[in-house]
Design a protein around this motif. Structure first.
Motif, PDB file in Angstrom:
ATOM      1  N   ILE A 197       0.833  -1.204   0.000  1.00  0.00           N
ATOM      2  CA  ILE A 197       0.000   0.000   0.000  1.00  0.00           C
ATOM      3  C   ILE A 197       0.869   1.257   0.000  1.00  0.00           C
ATOM      4  N   MET A 198       1.956   1.237   0.747  1.00  0.00           N
ATOM      5  CA  MET A 198       2.867   2.385   0.754  1.00  0.00           C
ATOM      6  C   MET A 198       3.501   2.582  -0.619  1.00  0.00           C
ATOM      7  N   GLU A 199       3.890   1.480  -1.257  1.00  0.00           N
ATOM      8  CA  GLU A 199       4.442   1.574  -2.608  1.00  0.00           C
ATOM      9  C   GLU A 199       3.397   2.138  -3.568  1.00  0.00           C
ATOM     10  N   GLN A 200       2.153   1.699  -3.409  1.00  0.00           N
ATOM     11  CA  GLN A 200       1.083   2.192  -4.276  1.00  0.00           C
ATOM     12  C   GLN A 200       0.824   3.671  -4.030  1.00  0.00           C
ATOM     13  N   TYR A 201       0.893   4.077  -2.774  1.00  0.00           N
ATOM     14  CA  TYR A 201       0.702   5.500  -2.491  1.00  0.00           C
ATOM     15  C   TYR A 201       1.778   6.334  -3.197  1.00  0.00           C
ATOM     16  N   VAL A 202       3.012   5.910  -3.090  1.00  0.00           N
ATOM     17  CA  VAL A 202       4.107   6.644  -3.730  1.00  0.00           C
ATOM     18  C   VAL A 202       3.926   6.654  -5.244  1.00  0.00           C
ATOM     19  N   THR A 203       3.439   5.562  -5.806  1.00  0.00           N
ATOM     20  CA  THR A 203       3.176   5.500  -7.246  1.00  0.00           C
ATOM     21  C   THR A 203       2.117   6.516  -7.642  1.00  0.00           C
ATOM     22  N   VAL A 204       1.057   6.613  -6.843  1.00  0.00           N
ATOM     23  CA  VAL A 204       0.012   7.609  -7.105  1.00  0.00           C
ATOM     24  C   VAL A 204       0.591   9.016  -7.010  1.00  0.00           C
ATOM     25  N   LEU A 205       1.367   9.265  -5.971  1.00  0.00           N
ATOM     26  CA  LEU A 205       1.966  10.590  -5.780  1.00  0.00           C
ATOM     27  C   LEU A 205       2.873  10.953  -6.954  1.00  0.00           C
ATOM     28  N   ASP A 206       3.649   9.997  -7.437  1.00  0.00           N
ATOM     29  CA  ASP A 206       4.530  10.253  -8.580  1.00  0.00           C
ATOM     30  C   ASP A 206       3.728  10.663  -9.815  1.00  0.00           C
ATOM     31  N   GLN A 207       2.575  10.022 -10.016  1.00  0.00           N
ATOM     32  CA  GLN A 207       1.750  10.381 -11.172  1.00  0.00           C
ATOM     33  C   GLN A 207       1.145  11.772 -11.005  1.00  0.00           C
ATOM     34  N   PHE A 208       0.810  12.140  -9.772  1.00  0.00           N
ATOM     35  CA  PHE A 208       0.360  13.507  -9.506  1.00  0.00           C
ATOM     36  C   PHE A 208       1.422  14.502  -9.963  1.00  0.00           C
ATOM     37  N   LEU A 209       2.665  14.224  -9.593  1.00  0.00           N
ATOM     38  CA  LEU A 209       3.761  15.153  -9.862  1.00  0.00           C
ATOM     39  C   LEU A 209       4.118  15.204 -11.349  1.00  0.00           C
ATOM     40  N   GLN A 210       4.023  14.061 -12.008  1.00  0.00           N
ATOM     41  CA  GLN A 210       4.454  13.979 -13.407  1.00  0.00           C
ATOM     42  C   GLN A 210       3.370  14.432 -14.375  1.00  0.00           C
ATOM     43  N   THR A 211       2.104  14.097 -14.080  1.00  0.00           N
ATOM     44  CA  THR A 211       1.020  14.371 -15.031  1.00  0.00           C
ATOM     45  C   THR A 211      -0.192  14.935 -14.299  1.00  0.00           C
ATOM     46  N   PRO A 212      -0.137  16.201 -13.891  1.00  0.00           N
ATOM     47  CA  PRO A 212      -1.249  16.779 -13.117  1.00  0.00           C
ATOM     48  C   PRO A 212      -2.550  16.898 -13.905  1.00  0.00           C
ATOM     49  N   GLU A 213      -2.486  16.793 -15.244  1.00  0.00           N
ATOM     50  CA  GLU A 213      -3.707  16.845 -16.049  1.00  0.00           C
ATOM     51  C   GLU A 213      -4.311  15.456 -16.267  1.00  0.00           C
ATOM     52  N   LEU A 214      -3.724  14.431 -15.665  1.00  0.00           N
ATOM     53  CA  LEU A 214      -4.204  13.055 -15.825  1.00  0.00           C
ATOM     54  C   LEU A 214      -5.561  12.874 -15.141  1.00  0.00           C
ATOM     55  N   PRO A 215      -6.555  12.287 -15.833  1.00  0.00           N
ATOM     56  CA  PRO A 215      -7.829  11.974 -15.169  1.00  0.00           C
ATOM     57  C   PRO A 215      -7.602  10.988 -14.029  1.00  0.00           C
ATOM     58  N   VAL A 216      -8.277  11.196 -12.925  1.00  0.00           N
ATOM     59  CA  VAL A 216      -8.087  10.349 -11.749  1.00  0.00           C
ATOM     60  C   VAL A 216      -8.371   8.890 -12.081  1.00  0.00           C
ATOM     61  N   ARG A 217      -9.351   8.657 -12.953  1.00  0.00           N
ATOM     62  CA  ARG A 217      -9.711   7.292 -13.328  1.00  0.00           C
ATOM     63  C   ARG A 217      -8.536   6.537 -13.937  1.00  0.00           C
ATOM     64  N   GLU A 218      -7.622   7.253 -14.593  1.00  0.00           N
ATOM     65  CA  GLU A 218      -6.515   6.620 -15.303  1.00  0.00           C
ATOM     66  C   GLU A 218      -5.267   6.448 -14.457  1.00  0.00           C
ATOM     67  N   ILE A 219      -5.333   6.853 -13.217  1.00  0.00           N
ATOM     68  CA  ILE A 219      -4.189   6.635 -12.323  1.00  0.00           C
ATOM     69  C   ILE A 219      -3.980   5.138 -12.118  1.00  0.00           C
ATOM     70  N   SER A 220      -2.738   4.711 -12.187  1.00  0.00           N
ATOM     71  CA  SER A 220      -2.400   3.300 -12.020  1.00  0.00           C
ATOM     72  C   SER A 220      -1.724   3.070 -10.684  1.00  0.00           C
ATOM     73  N   LEU A 221      -1.965   1.912 -10.104  1.00  0.00           N
ATOM     74  CA  LEU A 221      -1.283   1.544  -8.867  1.00  0.00           C
ATOM     75  C   LEU A 221       0.000   0.774  -9.138  1.00  0.00           C
ATOM     76  N   LEU A 222       0.281   0.523 -10.408  1.00  0.00           N
ATOM     77  CA  LEU A 222       1.497  -0.187 -10.788  1.00  0.00           C
ATOM     78  C   LEU A 222       2.604   0.809 -11.091  1.00  0.00           C
ATOM     79  N   SER A 223       3.723   0.673 -10.442  1.00  0.00           N
ATOM     80  CA  SER A 223       4.872   1.508 -10.752  1.00  0.00           C
ATOM     81  C   SER A 223       5.467   1.078 -12.086  1.00  0.00           C
ATOM     82  N   ASP A 224       6.320   1.903 -12.659  1.00  0.00           N
ATOM     83  CA  ASP A 224       6.978   1.552 -13.923  1.00  0.00           C
ATOM     84  C   ASP A 224       7.756   0.257 -13.784  1.00  0.00           C
ATOM     85  N   GLU A 225       8.391   0.067 -12.627  1.00  0.00           N
ATOM     86  CA  GLU A 225       9.170  -1.149 -12.401  1.00  0.00           C
ATOM     87  C   GLU A 225       8.266  -2.378 -12.371  1.00  0.00           C
TER      88      GLU A 225
END
Length: 449
Positions: free
Chosen positions: A412-440
């Protein structure tokens, strides 16, 4: 205000929450707070002990005694001349031994009805280093007060070292008791009630990540921690500055998005704590003040990340205005409004944000460290310690061991950080398209498995 030491006073609403915690979890350490000032620099132990004793005389919360029983608790103030400062010394070899000691102290079962509700301990290491620990029952002090008390000891220490004699008439917690009585008879109280009853005119169907029968899970907890540093930390600061959003709002928004992805619910309230000090006098008063707030938004999956952050910021501003209305009273109000006598709470996940920094007292440097008591009221608490001088954020996850496995929380902590990274990288991303999978993880699934 000068108290009548023979008079019994009711608990404040903030204190009643701590009392309720004890009712639900008797014989545990759930009501205890413990923190240490890690001091770097030469310290005169005798003067430090004298400074702590002076601070005990200065603030009347050290004279609070809880009476009655678990159904009808009251408080009274011991006569100043009858109070002897509880300050001990601990000679210890290494930091490893210290953490073994503080773990034992922090996890020791306690009761709000104990005769002694606090303890200062001066830790003297074999290498000459000196630390200062304060362990206190939450019913007489909150986290802000613990930090303020330790800070006050250091300020008094410097005065004593310089031979300065000063007297400070600290505001009394009794004044806050009186002020709260007035608030409960005021229009502000009624407006707060209207605000929260309107906000919860419907009850959320989902309150946490997992569902279970109320009170079937114990409070025994564990804690994991990860550090957000390096380029990620720099991106967090840059995002905050670019979009004029506080780190608290950013972290809370990412938590809403995570809960939406984990539960498939767009309405999952999150518990937060506010300082609940609305005047200069209250900000200078030591005691138990903090208010529990059930923050709630209706998340729009088709909205983009920035829209979510703006919604959270707007709701947070409104909640802050009505933070004083007591959460425990709100639960009673909602039971009546919705005919739900079984309603025990509005959230099971919480978030805290604490900005911390190394404080310099002339040539002495001090770093605050809070300790874990191994008990938690919420299913999951995410606490963000923003180490301002050190350039990173420490994310702590405290979780009920009867509900989560360590591996689950780690993920869950890894998933939270993944969500946060997507916030920082793509702030125009629709929330529905946020992924819980990191690039790795995505690479491992697509190319390795």
């Amino acid at each position: 205000m000068r108290e009548n030491t023979n008079e019994q006073y009711g608990l404040t609403q903030a204190q009643r929450r701590i009392w309720f915690m004890e009712i639900m979890n008797p014989g545990t350490s759930i009501t205890m707070l413990s923190a240490t000032y890690q001091i770097t620099g030469e310290i005169n132990i005798q003067l430090l002990e004298q400074a702590a004793a002076e601070i005990v005389k200065t603030y009347d919360v050290f004279r609070i005694r809880i009476s009655g029983d678990l159904q009808n608790p009251t408080q009274w103030f011991e006569e100043p001349e009858n109070v002897q400062a509880r300050i001990s010394r601990l000679e210890i070899g290494t930091t490893e031994q210290f953490y073994a000691w503080v773990k034992e102290v922090s996890e020791k079962p306690a009761s709000v009805f104990d005769e002694h509700l606090y303890q200062f301990t001066i830790i003297h290491f074999a290498n000459g280093q000196v630390w200062l620990n304060l362990t206190v029952n939450h019913i007489i002090a909150d986290g802000l007060s613990v930090n303020a008390l330790l800070h006050a000891v250091m300020e008094k220490y410097l005065e004593l070292r310089k031979g300065i004699s000063s007297s400070y008439q600290a505001p009394s917690y009794l004044d806050y008791i009186s002020a709260e009585r007035e608030y409960e008879q005021s229009q502000r109280y009624q407006k707060g009630k209207e605000y929260w009853l309107t906000k919860y005119n419907t009850l959320p169907e989902t309150t946490g990540i997992k569902s279970y029968p109320p009170f079937s899970i114990g409070s025994e907890s564990n804690k994991l921690a990860i550090t957000l540093d390096g380029s990620r930390y720099e991106r967090i600061l840059a995002f905050s500055e670019q979009y004029q959003v506080s780190l608290y709002t950013l972290f809370l928004s990412a938590m809403y998005a995570l809960l939406y992805k984990l539960t498939d619910s767009t309405d999952v309230p999150v518990g937060t704590v506010f300082a609940n000090r609305t005047s200069k006098k209250e900000k200078e008063t030591i005691g138990m003040f903090v208010s529990t707030v059930a923050t709630r938004i209706r998340l729009n999956p088709d909205g983009h990340v920035l829209s979510l952050i703006q919604t959270v910021s707007k709701e947070n501003t409104a909640d802050l205005r009505y933070q004083k209305y007591p959460y425990n009273q709100l639960i009673q109000d909602l039971r009546e409004q919705h005919g739900r006598n079984d309603l025990s709470g509005l959230f099971r996940t919480s978030l805290e944000y604490l900005p911390l920094k190394i404080v310099e007292y002339e040539e002495i440097k001090v770093r605050l460290e809070a300790h874990f008591a191994r008990h938690e009221m919420d299913d999951l608490l995410l606490r963000f310690d923003h180490m301002l001088n050190e350039g990173h954020v420490i994310l702590h996850a405290s979780y009920r061991t009867g509900l989560f496995e360590t591996a689950e929380i780690d993920r869950i902590m890894e998933q939270y950080v993944t969500v946060l990274d997507q916030f920082l990288q793509t702030p125009e991303l629709p929330v529905r398209e946020i992924s819980l999978l990191s690039d790795e993880e995505r690479h491992r699934i697509l190319n390795v498995f």
